[in-house]
Enzyme design. Structure first.
Site, mmCIF file in Angstrom:
data_model
loop_
_atom_site.group_PDB
_atom_site.id
_atom_site.type_symbol
_atom_site.label_atom_id
_atom_site.label_comp_id
_atom_site.label_asym_id
_atom_site.label_seq_id
_atom_site.Cartn_x
_atom_site.Cartn_y
_atom_site.Cartn_z
ATOM 1 N N GLN A 174 6.133 -127.781 -68.221
ATOM 2 C CA GLN A 174 6.321 -126.478 -67.563
ATOM 3 C C GLN A 174 4.961 -125.850 -67.244
ATOM 4 O O GLN A 174 4.769 -125.309 -66.154
ATOM 5 C CB GLN A 174 7.130 -125.550 -68.472
ATOM 6 N N ASP A 327 13.393 -132.697 -75.953
ATOM 7 C CA ASP A 327 14.685 -131.993 -75.877
ATOM 8 C C ASP A 327 15.786 -132.737 -76.634
ATOM 9 O O ASP A 327 16.877 -132.194 -76.820
ATOM 10 C CB ASP A 327 15.106 -131.820 -74.411
HETATM 11 C C1 S3P Z 1 10.790 -128.957 -69.071
HETATM 12 C C2 S3P Z 1 9.775 -129.213 -69.967
HETATM 13 C C3 S3P Z 1 9.949 -129.126 -71.427
HETATM 14 C C4 S3P Z 1 11.417 -129.184 -71.811
HETATM 15 C C5 S3P Z 1 12.270 -128.279 -70.976
HETATM 16 C C6 S3P Z 1 12.173 -128.647 -69.507
HETATM 17 C C7 S3P Z 1 10.509 -129.012 -67.629
HETATM 18 O O1 S3P Z 1 9.428 -127.894 -71.887
HETATM 19 O O2 S3P Z 1 11.561 -128.865 -73.169
HETATM 20 O O3 S3P Z 1 13.647 -128.365 -71.359
HETATM 21 O O4 S3P Z 1 11.459 -129.065 -66.824
HETATM 22 O O5 S3P Z 1 9.326 -129.047 -67.267
HETATM 23 P P1 S3P Z 1 7.857 -127.700 -72.205
HETATM 24 O O6 S3P Z 1 7.094 -127.813 -70.949
HETATM 25 O O7 S3P Z 1 7.763 -126.315 -72.802
HETATM 26 O O8 S3P Z 1 7.516 -128.778 -73.186
#
Ligand code: S3P
Length: 446
Positions: A174, A327
């Protein structure tokens, strides 16, 4: 989805099914369609609680959208076609929506307020606000300790953002995606040096749109992603059919592996290697899994997965595997509870910053069901192989915990009742119906 979900032991799972569209790719596809110029069409979009706020945000930005079933059509006219939202954008419980929208809005230079549920207001946002600020984005976190609401002031749109070399302490797709989206409007290269490979859907989509992006896996296990922005950026429209979400498939896979007599096939699932850590972990535990690759679609590998009831063995999980199954930790813990011997998970402190504190909440609820699980600062240990007792448990407002606990009831001494199970609609609205179609016994109560 009923408020309370009760699952009963004794039925084996058989047959085949498809999964809702991938959550991560859905979010990225919606945003890139909004930034594009022309008509985008996205098939098998995840239409669920987590994508609802993103679709709502498109309306607030003045975009013309049409959702029929799971097919989304977006008519966009590039940056010029977007208007300033006149009310705060509510991101619900979705950190992905907030972090990715912050990056996209930074690129287009529009002012906005991004807010969310009480749960989302507790999630860490300094991890995007600080590097965005460094790039010249006028953004502030109004909540305590760098949390939402996020306030984006208008940017002088004819001035570019700055390039950045960012070293996030934790691998996060993210954060990476937020900075890459903002980087579309940067005057120089945006480089993110990740401590471990996080999901790379953004890199794949950017490459398919013709953007100049590089991803380097370094010998020490770190990853360097660099976007070399163009002087003027304009994105073409998207035509995508999304694969099934492997993170949703995970619940059905573990259900089949842990329920005697089961054999199920999941069709058309995304098999991006940055997302398949759970499959590797389960294979190391002697799971009877068959993965049948069916080629690539829009740069993403897809295929079918067959899972059969298996006598599992305990294992150890640490970085970088943790990132590839971040996840899936709750449902992995259930697999470990059914496995002979000890399972150890470490390097997973990041689980404390998800929809719930996934270490504390998971340990508490699995203990209620008789699992011998102990919390550690960065993970948990499980002494597996004893049968689960059944009982009444809570979702803690966490969709993945709710689904894990529901699956636990399929192989326990008595049924499992999950309170606040309606949170499952966040990511897998037809979870109960899908399980039932495979033979599971469930009952719901409002
Ligand atoms: C996601 C990245 C992960 C994941 C989330 C979706 C994404 O989070 O846990 O459900 O779509 O980039 P983080 O970037 O906080 O690790």
């Amino acid at each position: 989805m009923p408020k309370t979900l009760k699952t009963f032991p004794g039925n084996k799972l058989r047959g085949q099914t498809h999964l809702p569209g991938d959550k991560s790719i859905s979010h990225r596809a919606i945003i890139l369609a909004a930034l594009g110029n022309g008509q985008s069409q996205i098939e098998n979009l995840l239409v669920a609680g987590v994508t609802q706020p993103m679709l709502q945000a498109l309306d607030q930005l003045g975009l013309d959208t049409n959702l029929e079933g799971t097919t989304l059509v977006v008519n966009a006219a590039g940056v010029e076609g977007l208007r300033i939202p006149n009310t705060p954008i509510f991101c619900g419980n979705s950190a992905t929506t907030m972090r990715l929208l912050a990056g996209a809005l930074a690129a287009v230079g529009l002012p906005a307020i991004l807010d969310g549920s009480d749960g989302l207001r507790r999630r860490p946002m300094a991890r995007i606000v600080d590097p965005l600020w460094e790039m010249g984005v006028p953004i502030r976190a109004r909540g305590e300790g760098g949390t939402a609401p996020l306030d984006l002031a208008p940017r002088v749109t004819d001035r570019s953002l700055r390039g950045i070399k960012h070293h996030p302490p934790v691998a996060s797709a993210q954060v990476k995606t937020c900075l890459l989206l903002a980087g579309l409007a940067a005057d120089d290269t945006v480089t993110i040096h990740e401590p471990a490979p996080s999901r790379d859907h953004t890199e794949r989509l950017f490459a398919s749109l013709g953007l100049n992006i590089e991803r380097l896996e370094n010998p020490d296990g770190t990853v360097t992603v660099s976007l070399h922005p163009a002087d003027e950026w304009e994105l073409p429209p998207l035509q995508l059919a999304l694969p099934g979400d492997i993170s949703s498939a995970a619940f059905l896979i573990v259900a089949a592996l842990t329920t005697p007599g089961s054999a199920i096939t999941l069709r058309d699932v995304g098999l991006n290697p940055t997302r398949t850590g759970l499959l590797d972990a389960l294979q190391a535990m002697d799971a009877n899994l068959e993965v049948q690759p069916r080629g690539e679609r829009h740069g993403e590998p897809v295929g079918d997965i067959t899972a059969r009831y298996s006598k599992l063995q305990g294992t150890e999980i640490a970085d970088p595997l943790v990132v590839r199954m971040i996840d899936e930790m709750p449902i992995f813990a259930l697999a470990a509870a059914h496995a002979q011997g000890q399972t150890l998970v470490r390097d997973a402190e990041e689980l404390r910053h998800k929809e719930s504190d996934r270490i504390t909440a998971l340990c508490a609820e699995l203990q209620t069901l008789g699992v011998n699980i102990a919390e550690t600062p960065d993970g948990f240990t499980i002494q597996g192989g004893t049968s689960l007792t059944g009982g009444t448990v809570q979702s803690h407002g966490d969709h993945r915990l709710a689904m894990t606990l529901a699956i636990a009831g399929l192989n326990a001494q008595s049924p499992v009742t999950v309170h606040e199970a309606d949170i499952i609609t966040e990511s897998f609205p037809n979870f109960a119906a899908t399980l039932r179609s495979l033979g599971a016994s469930l009952a719901g109560k409002e």
